[in-house]
Scaffold this motif. Structure first.
Motif: not given
Length: 81
Positions: A55-81
């Motif tokens: 429900g909340n992206w963890p503070e330590e997380m840099e990014q999350a991607v969905a695994v798709m056929e042939g690659g990845y689709q960005a879901i979320w990316r931290a604004e800080h870092g």
């Protein structure tokens, strides 16, 4: 949905994996795939009905991607870092 989450620290990845286990979400720690970049080199591959199982992206997380056929689709990316 199969997702990969990258983290700023190995500790953050380990904590997210432990949380997933507690929520009954199938997850495993693994090296970050070459096509993705990460600060710590460790990621969590997880399967969930939703991209963000907490429900909340963890503070330590840099990014999350969905695994798709042939690659990845960005879901979320931290604004800080």
């Amino acid at each position: 949905m199969v997702c990969i989450a990258t983290f700023y620290s190995h500790f953050g990845a380990m904590r997210f994996k432990k949380d997933c286990d507690g929520w009954g979400i199938q997850a495993k720690l693994m090296p970050v795939p070459r096509d993705l970049s990460s600060s710590c080199g460790t990621c969590v591959r997880y399967e969930s009905d939703t991209a963000c199982p907490t429900g909340n992206w963890p503070e330590e997380m840099e990014q999350a991607v969905a695994v798709m056929e042939g690659g990845y689709q960005a879901i979320w990316r931290a604004e800080h870092g």
